[in-house]
Scaffold this motif. Structure first.
Motif, PDB file in Angstrom:
ATOM      1  N   THR A  11      -4.820  -0.358   9.900  1.00 37.07           N
ATOM      2  CA  THR A  11      -5.186  -1.626   9.513  1.00 37.07           C
ATOM      3  C   THR A  11      -4.446  -1.587   8.184  1.00 37.07           C
ATOM      4  OG1 THR A  11      -7.379  -1.765  10.728  1.00 37.07           O
ATOM      5  CG2 THR A  11      -6.892  -3.217   8.943  1.00 37.07           C
ATOM      6  N   GLU A  15      -1.427  -4.094   6.660  1.00 40.91           N
ATOM      7  CA  GLU A  15      -1.644  -5.172   5.631  1.00 40.91           C
ATOM      8  C   GLU A  15      -0.946  -4.697   4.375  1.00 40.91           C
ATOM      9  OE1 GLU A  15      -3.182  -8.119   5.560  1.00 40.91           O
ATOM     10  OE2 GLU A  15      -3.878  -7.794   7.785  1.00 40.91           O
ATOM     11  N   ARG A  20      -7.342  -6.718   1.740  1.00 39.31           N
ATOM     12  CA  ARG A  20      -7.243  -7.423   2.802  1.00 39.31           C
ATOM     13  C   ARG A  20      -7.484  -6.524   4.223  1.00 39.31           C
ATOM     14  NH1 ARG A  20      -2.168  -9.134   0.188  1.00 39.31           N
ATOM     15  NH2 ARG A  20      -1.066  -7.682   1.647  1.00 39.31           N
ATOM     16  N   ASP A  23     -11.267  -6.795   4.635  1.00 41.05           N
ATOM     17  CA  ASP A  23     -11.697  -8.091   4.998  1.00 41.05           C
ATOM     18  C   ASP A  23     -11.402  -8.100   6.634  1.00 41.05           C
ATOM     19  OD1 ASP A  23     -12.277  -8.984   2.823  1.00 41.05           O
ATOM     20  OD2 ASP A  23     -10.309 -10.215   2.100  1.00 41.05           O
ATOM     21  N   ARG A  24     -10.329  -7.600   7.121  1.00 39.55           N
ATOM     22  CA  ARG A  24      -9.965  -7.569   8.506  1.00 39.55           C
ATOM     23  C   ARG A  24     -11.188  -6.715   9.248  1.00 39.55           C
ATOM     24  NH1 ARG A  24      -4.090  -6.303  10.370  1.00 39.55           N
ATOM     25  NH2 ARG A  24      -5.266  -5.610  12.082  1.00 39.55           N
ATOM     26  N   THR A  99      -1.638 -13.518  17.622  1.00 42.37           N
ATOM     27  CA  THR A  99      -2.756 -13.546  17.089  1.00 42.37           C
ATOM     28  C   THR A  99      -3.525 -15.100  17.210  1.00 42.37           C
ATOM     29  OG1 THR A  99      -2.616 -11.958  15.459  1.00 42.37           O
ATOM     30  CG2 THR A  99      -4.445 -13.327  15.146  1.00 42.37           C
TER      31      THR A  99
END
Length: 282
Positions: A11, A15, A20, A23-24, A99
Motif C-alpha cells: 500500500t 501511494e 495516504r 488512510d487507505r 477502482t
C-alpha cells in the motif's frame, strides 16, 4: 513474516506516501511506519528512501514489491478457494485498476441482491482468466480481451487512452497530442501496467516500444513527472485517479480507445450475465 506487513508495504509502495497509505488502510500513520520498519529489519534491507518531501522505493524495494504482490495474491486465492460459494462474489481485478468501476458495479449489483459478500482478488490478466476457469473467481474485469477459451467475454465499456507527460513536457499544454510526436521520448511502463493498453497503441499503428519498467503504474507516473522527456499512456479510468500535479493527461489524436469487458464462466445463466454486463458497463 506477516501478510499484514506485506500488505502495508504494498500500500505504501502504491501511494509513495505514508499518510495516504494509512488512510487507505484505515489505521494511524505511526502503525504503518512501525510495520514497515519491522519488515525492513526482518528482511535486512531498506525498502524505501524517505525524505521530508518524498518517499521512493529502493532497488531492493522494487524487488521485494513483486514478490510481495505475488504472496498476497496467492494468499487471496487460498482464502477465496476456502470460502463458501453461497453469498460470496469473487471478482478478479488488476492492481490499481478499475477502482471506480468496481465501486459502481458492486453498488448496482447490490441494488438487485443486497445480501452478498464481495472478495476482490488482484491477479495479472492471464492468472485472472485461469482462476475464472478453475472456479476460483465468479467474474473478472479485463481490458482488450476479445475471446478466451472456456469463458464468455461480454464487452461492457469503451475507454479513451490518454498520453501522460510531465508538466514540463513541451506538449503539456496541448488539447490533444499524436503518439508520433511523443515517440522520440522514453516510453515508460510498469510491472502491473495493463498490457492491452500497449497492444491497443500498436494496433492503431503507433510505434511504441516499452523501455524501463517501474514497479507500479503510480511509480511510472512519478517517474514521468520527474522527466520531461518521458511519457506513458493510461486508460480514462486510471487517468481519473491521477493525483499528481507534476503530470498532465492529454487525449490522443486521433482518438484511440480500448474495450473493457466483464469475463464470466461460459455456463453462467443469461440473466446473470446480462446483469453483470450492465452493472459494470457505461
Amino acid at each position: 513474516m506477516e501478510l499484514r506487513a506485506l500488505r502495508y508495504f504494498v500500500t505504501v509502495a502504491d501511494e509513495l506516501h505514508f499518510g495516504r497509505a494509512a488512510d487507505r488502510l484505515h489505521i494511524a500513520q505511526p502503525a504503518v511506519s512501525r510495520q514497515i520498519a519491522r519488515l525492513e529489519r526482518e528482511l535486512g534491507v531498506r525498502l524505501f528512501d524517505r525524505s521530508p518531501r518524498r518517499v521512493r522505493l529502493t532497488v531492493a524495494g522494487h524487488r521485494v514489491l513483486d514478490a510481495a504482490r505475488a504472496a498476497l495474491a496467492a494468499a487471496d486465492r487460498v482464502r477465496v478457494a476456502a470460502a463458501p460459494r453461497a453469498g460470496v462474489m469473487r471478482i478478479g481485478t488488476g492492481t490499481g485498476q478499475f477502482t471506480a468501476r468496481l465501486e459502481r458495479g458492486i453498488d448496482a449489483l447490490r441494488e438487485q441482491a443486497p445480501a452478498f459478500e464481495v472478495v476482490l482478488v488482484d491477479l495479472p490478466l492471464p492468472a485472472r482468466l485461469n482462476a475464472l476457469r478453475q472456479g476460483e473467481l465468479d467474474l473478472a474485469l479485463a481490458r482488450g480481451v476479445r475471446a478466451a477459451p472456456g469463458l464468455r467475454v461480454l464487452p461492457a465499456w469503451t475507454e479513451s487512452l490518454f498520453a501522460v507527460v510531465s508538466a514540463r513536457h513541451a506538449a503539456a499544454g496541448r488539447a490533444a497530442v499524436g503518439v508520433g510526436e511523443l515517440a522520440g521520448g522514453l516510453f515508460r511502463t510498469s510491472q502491473d501496467h495493463d498490457p492491452s493498453v500497449v497492444a491497443a497503441l500498436r494496433e492503431a499503428g503507433a510505434p511504441v516500444r516499452p523501455g524501463h519498467r517501474a514497479g507500479t503504474v503510480w511509480d511510472t507516473v512519478v517517474e514521468v513527472g520527474s522527466d520531461p522527456r518521458s511519457w506513458t499512456v493510461l486508460p480514462a479510468d486510471q487517468v481519473a485517479e491521477l493525483r499528481s500535479t507534476r503530470v498532465r493527461a492529454i487525449p490522443l489524436e486521433p482518438r484511440t480507445t480500448i474495450t473493457g469487458s466483464v469475463v464470466i464462466p461460459d455456463d453462467l445463466p443469461s440473466p446473470c450475465s446480462a446483469a453483470h454486463q450492465a452493472a459494470f458497463g457505461d
